[in-house]
Enzyme design. Structure first.
Site, short mmCIF file in Angstrom:
data_model
loop_
_atom_site.label_atom_id
_atom_site.label_comp_id
_atom_site.label_asym_id
_atom_site.label_seq_id
_atom_site.Cartn_x
_atom_site.Cartn_y
_atom_site.Cartn_z
N LYS A 65 -98.16 -24.34 17.94
CA LYS A 65 -96.72 -24.57 18.17
C LYS A 65 -96.48 -24.79 19.66
O LYS A 65 -97.06 -24.11 20.51
CB LYS A 65 -95.92 -23.36 17.66
N SER A 114 -88.73 -17.87 12.05
CA SER A 114 -89.24 -19.21 12.39
C SER A 114 -90.64 -19.51 11.89
O SER A 114 -91.09 -20.65 11.95
CB SER A 114 -89.21 -19.42 13.91
N SER A 144 -87.63 -22.42 13.29
CA SER A 144 -87.92 -23.41 14.29
C SER A 144 -89.31 -24.02 14.19
O SER A 144 -89.55 -25.10 14.72
CB SER A 144 -87.77 -22.79 15.67
#
Lengths: 499, 508, 99
Positions: B79, B178, B154
């Site tokens: 990420k 997330s 997210s």
């Protein structure tokens, strides 16, 4: 900048009571920074001691320096403070280019040390106790250099450069409660208080404690209260007053400046003020306003500091004797008057006098040599007295005088030799042949010769006019090149004249 | 489409260990897949130029007889919230466009030490603020199950990469869901470890007291294998726990083999079970079926109450913006990142900072920074941030009471299946409610896991089950999670992701 | 109803150093008012007897020994700088004084 009107100091004190407060920042001399392992060191190139944490890079996280905590606790204890059972760091938020994270990690409502006191002694002998509100830990900001413009100051600069080597260096901020009752001594109280903090910090060894290098920085709060009023006046905060003398001058200046404004019917603006060493004046800085909203909140990247009572006691056991207590003890032990002792303290000679006494000299002798002859030479050479000779040298010199092997006059010559690097006092005596002539035979021969040369004097002495002996004594001392004990010569002269 | 990309990480690792497959081949297969489908999915913001070289070095060392950790040679997506020395790290924001950190996040360093092969950086909502990945400054990620839908957020990039077979494993970060919510809506597995279980050093902070890095994968075992690589104490993170963690992979293997469900006390959190509406019908249906299946398998299902959860979303949307407003202050144009000069008027550093932050932050980030600034302002602190911290205490108490009655708690991992791109992006409050099921775990610091529990009948999209365990009991999640995963996949006869559309591979 | 006004949002944007346009200010004011209304309820249950939790897993006394670790190279430290002069970060002139 318009020149400030000042009221005469005595007049100002007659009309107003000065109320003081001090915030002293002490830079700790840990090996590493407060929240990262970068070296707490200066003198290398810009930005050499930086990492993701102290540069405030995304993802950087703080880690608390244990030694900085210990130093803060020791400093708190030396200030007579309570040590918090549990305290936290908080974020003080404001944007500034030297503040890497755009918040300062500091302590807010939970300082590590609180409720202490420091007793300061003024030159008059008056003592005043300054109450300490708190001592809390925080980190320093980076260093800004302003480029362009005339002065190198922030105003008018074309741009600025930032070096983060100092960013994150540990500081302890010591905050006093308001100081009332200083009265006309207020300027001296400021100097004495900051001096006392410096002495304590130095005795603990937690800071290099050099004000001129910014290891200790003082912000002085001054307000005036009209005689008869109970309400405190509006205060100003004069920032970064960086020598003891400046603290005294800045407080004095603010008292006179504020008094002049108040007398003219004006009001004091709550603001920071800047101290100008060159002109001895302060100038207006940033006004305090409601817009100052630092949005403090507990630092979520750090956990609470909860020093165990055992740890605190272990640290308490490492404290040196408090400087003020030590001074009282030594003064009593040495039997000095306050004035005599103040001479030693003001000359920065406490340590060497103590060592000289330890090496065998009497306190009176030690004081006499260090504050007298050695201080004079040091002053003439522009160096510190303790760099000239060792306490052992002075003790030896003093014992040579006590045993009668040297006269005071000879001893001063020996001292010159020691200062000149000719060796220890004994070695100088040997090399220069400065020993007192204690052989009566040699003295008697010289006396008989002198008496024979001055028959009129001899006659006077025989007549009982003893004071006439001076002329003979002088001649003998001259013949002995001063290396004789004048008292012994006098005794022998009277003896020989009577025969 | 190479078969190598449909293997689980554990299966691929076994083939790598036996040298049946090389890491270069495995890595190339994934790079090919990325090249083929990522134009549509947009899971990646950056694809590593070094992946093949890294894989090649591992193959050479393996050929030389070197012993490796279990995941050596397996590709992994990272990420973009995590700092990587060799790749830009933007956290989905324009303000960090092109920024290449001079250091690796601790978890990234651990990936490299364990010889995984970083494939690239995955898309995310800007600074992890969002539940749809639509707030990325670099455009949204699309859900591989339906490209018109969001992959959650997210960490939609990581979940989509795994669900679209662009990577067998990915790292995510979970501040309020997330990792788990994107896993739920993409049919993948995601785990938020116990707070402090995994280092945050080098993770671009959103909310320091809530953030946790964790694994994203297609199976519980794979997540466990990756969890074992990244977990452990890190002296650079002062909130990192010093616990010695048991192997999560071992727990998953144990759970998958036996009848761990028999006698297991499973708590259904009343406030998170959709009883009061607000949950999509198909989500509720699959959840109820799963509860029934668990009961049938011998689990003892009890209902537990958590009355304070009603306040969780409110507390979260005070704590998060407050901490984020502070953490993002450093985006000031001085030391890194974007710098924008004001268009008119004097160019002072104050105005440069303001102009930069205006130009560099997206609408959601500005919204939350302003909200957080408000929550911390003098005069509001006690009512807002202070009160929210108290709600955390109440939520912890609710969890403590619930775990006194149950070994694990379960709920749907998200109230709906994947929603349409653009449908909530202009309705922040509605978007915030997407995290209602996941937020309590972050506030309390406990571990949580999302695993697939079927497709919603009305739209054919994945539905996720959330499992929660007490703090430090991450291994329990893996054991029970693997047991439920086995129970469900056995009942379906296949994995959920095998039902995902293949996606058109476009030669690029 | 919350007390979020455009002036308050402008003040907050100033504190947060974000140069918002008038239209941004206006839309944010409306959104924030709505959000604040929905989150203000935390104070209902945050009674004085409830202690605050700042960290979900309570720890204390996490310290680092005072030992120097390698710093970044100067080039790495300055690598991301939008502007530099020599080995220092360069910024536009500063209007405000230090805090």
């Amino acid at each position: 900048m318009a020149k400030d009107k000042l009221l005469d100091f005595d007049k100002a004190i007659e009309l107003y009571e000065p109320v003081l407060g001090f915030e002293v920042h002490v830079e700790l001399n840990t090996k590493t920074k407060m929240f990262c392992g970068c070296a707490n060191a200066f003198g290398q190139g810009a930005n050499t001691n930086t990492c993701p944490t102290c540069l405030g890079l995304p993802g950087g996280l703080p880690q608390v320096n244990k030694k900085a905590i210990e130093s803060s606790i020791r400093l708190g204890l030396a200030l007579g403070c309570e040590i918090a059972e549990k305290c936290r760091f908080a974020r003080k938020q404001y944007f500034y280019p030297d503040l890497a994270k755009d918040f300062q990690t500091s302590q807010y409502d939970e300082p590590i040390a609180f409720d202490g006191s420091v007793t300061v002694e003024l030159e008059s002998g008056r003592e005043l106790t300054v109450l300490i509100e708190r001592a809390h830990m925080e980190e320093d900001a980076g260093k800004l250099t302003h480029v362009g413009g005339a002065t190198g100051r922030i105003q008018g600069a074309d741009y600025s450069l930032v070096d983060f080597n100092r960013g994150g260096v540990p500081l302890v901020e010591i905050v006093t409660k308001i100081i009332e009752g200083a009265e006309a001594d207020a300027p001296e109280v400021g100097r004495a208080y900051v001096g006392a903090i410096r002495d304590i910090v130095r005795s603990l060894g937690v800071s290099n404690a050099r004000m001129e290098e910014g290891n200790i920085r003082c912000d002085a709060n001054v307000s005036l209260r009209r005689r008869g009023d109970t309400k405190l006046g509006t205060r100003t905060e004069t920032k970064n007053v960086n020598s003891l003398r400046s603290v005294e001058r800045a407080v004095r200046y603010e008292i006179q400046r504020q008094a002049a404004i108040l007398e003219a019917g004006g009001t004091i603006t709550q603001e920071t003020r800047h101290w100008h060493e060159d002109s001895g004046t302060t100038s207006a800085g940033r006004p305090k306003s409601d817009a100052d909203d630092y949005r403090y909140f507990p630092e979520p990247d750090l956990v609470p500091v909860a020093p165990s009572r055992e740890w605190v006691e272990e640290l308490r056991a490492t404290l040196p004797e408090p400087p003020a207590a030590r001074r009282t003890r030594l003064r009593e032990a040495w039997g000095f008057t306050k004035l005599e002792f103040q001479d030693v303290v003001n000359g920065g000679l406490l340590d060497v006098v103590e060592e000289t006494v330890a090496a065998g000299a009497t306190p009176a002798d030690a004081r006499k040599w260090w504050t007298g002859e050695l201080a004079r030479i040091a002053n003439a050479q522009g160096v510190a007295a303790e760099t000239l000779v060792t306490p052992a040298d002075v003790a030896q010199l003093s014992s040579l005088v006590a045993s009668g092997e040297l006269t005071d006059r000879l001893a001063r010559q020996v001292l010159e030799g020691v200062v000149a690097g000719e060796g220890s006092p004994a070695e100088v005596v040997e090399k220069r042949g400065l020993k007192v002539v204690s052989d009566d035979g040699a003295l008697i021969a010289a006396i008989d010769e002198a008496l024979a040369a001055q028959p009129d004097v001899l006659a006077k002495i025989k007549d009982g006019k003893v004071q006439a002996a001076g002329a003979v004594i002088g001649a003998v001392m001259k013949a002995m090149k001063g290396q004789a004990d004048a008292a012994r010569v006098r005794e022998l002269v009277l003896e020989r004249a009577a025969q | 489409m190479s078969e190598l990309i449909t293997l689980t990480a554990a299966e691929l690792a076994a083939k790598l260990a036996s040298r049946e497959v090389s890491s270069v081949d495995a890595t190339q297969a994934h790079l090919d897949r990325i090249a083929a489908v990522d134009g549509d999915v947009h899971a990646f913001l950056h694809v590593s130029a070094d992946a093949i070289a890294t894989a090649n070095r591992i193959d050479e060392r393996r050929a030389a007889g070197e012993a490796f950790g279990e995941l050596a040679g397996v590709p992994v997506a990272i990420k973009d919230v995590l700092s990587t020395k060799d790749m830009p790290s933007t956290s989905g924001s324009k303000i960090l466009e092109g920024w290449r950190p001079p250091y690796d996040a601790t978890v990234v360093a651990k990936l490299r030490e364990a010889d995984l092969v970083p494939l690239g950086k995955t898309n995310m909502d800007e600074f992890a603020m969002g539940s749809s990945t639509e707030h990325s400054a670099y455009g949204p990620t699309h859900n591989p199950w339906d490209l018109t839908r969001t992959p959650g957020g997210s960490g939609g990039g990581s979940s989509a990469a795994v669900a679209a077979f662009e990577a067998p494993l990915a790292l995510g970060s979970d501040t309020g869901g997330s990792i788990r919510q994107p896993a739920a809506v993409t049919g993948s597995v995601g785990v938020k470890p116990t707070y402090g279980g995994v280092s945050r050093y080098g993770a671009i902070a959103l909310a320091s007291s809530l953030d946790q890095v964790g694994p994203v994968s297609r199976t519980v075992l794979d997540a466990g294998l990756l969890h074992d690589v990244i977990a452990g104490h890190d002296p650079f993170d002062s909130t990192s726990l010093t616990d010695h963690w048991p192997s999560m992979a071992a727990a998953a293997r144990l759970g998958a083999t036996g009848d761990r469900l028999k006698g297991l006390k499973v708590g259904v959190v009343k406030e998170l079970s959709g009883e009061n509406g607000g949950f999509q019908a198909g989500v509720k249906q699959r959840f109820d079926e799963t509860v029934a299946a668990l009961t049938a398998a011998g689990a003892e299902v009890v209902e537990v109450a958590a009355p304070s959860f009603e306040y969780a979303v409110a507390a979260y949307y005070l704590i998060l913006p407050a901490e984020a407003s502070s953490n993002l202050a450093r985006m000031d144009s001085v030391r890194f990142g974007l710098r924008v000069n004001p268009e008119e008027g004097p160019v002072t550093v104050e105005r440069v900072m303001s102009a930069t932050r205006d130009a560099g932050f997206g609408a959601e980030v500005k919204r939350r920074i302003i909200l957080g600034t408000y929550a911390l302002s003098a005069g509001y602190y006690d009512a807002y941030y202070g009160s929210a911290q108290k709600v955390r205490t109440l939520i912890q108490q609710d969890f403590a009471a619930a775990f006194a009655q149950a070994d694990v708690l379960i709920s749907p991992a998200a109230p709906t299946t994947a929603f349409e791109l653009g449908s909530l992006v202009n309705d922040p409050l509605a978007m915030y409610l997407n995290d209602v099921t996941t937020i309590p775990a972050n506030l309390a610091g406990i571990p949580g896991m999302a695993i697939p529990m079927g497709l919603a009948p009305e739209d054919g999209l994945p539905v996720g089950l959330q499992l929660l365990a007490p703090a430090r009991e991450d291994a329990r999640l893996y054991e029970v999670g693997a047991a439920i995963e086995t129970l469900l996949t056995d009942s379906w006869g296949h994995s959920l992701l095998s039902q995902a559309p293949l996606l058109t591979e476009v030669a690029r | 109803m919350s007390e979020i006004s455009t002036d308050l949002v402008r003040h907050l944007a100033g504190l947060a150093r974000i140069d918002l346009s008038d239209s941004e200010l206006e839309s944010l004011t409306g959104e924030l008012a709505q959000i604040v209304d929905s989150i203000a309820k935390v104070s209902e249950v945050a009674t004085p007897d409830v202690v605050a939790t700042s960290h979900p897993i309570a720890l204390s006394n996490v310290f680092r020994e005072d030992e120097v670790r390698p710093s970044l190279s100067v080039e790495d430290a300055l690598r991301g700088a939008p502007e530099r002069e020599g080995d220092r970060f360069k910024v536009a002139s500063i209007l405000d004084e230090e805090q």
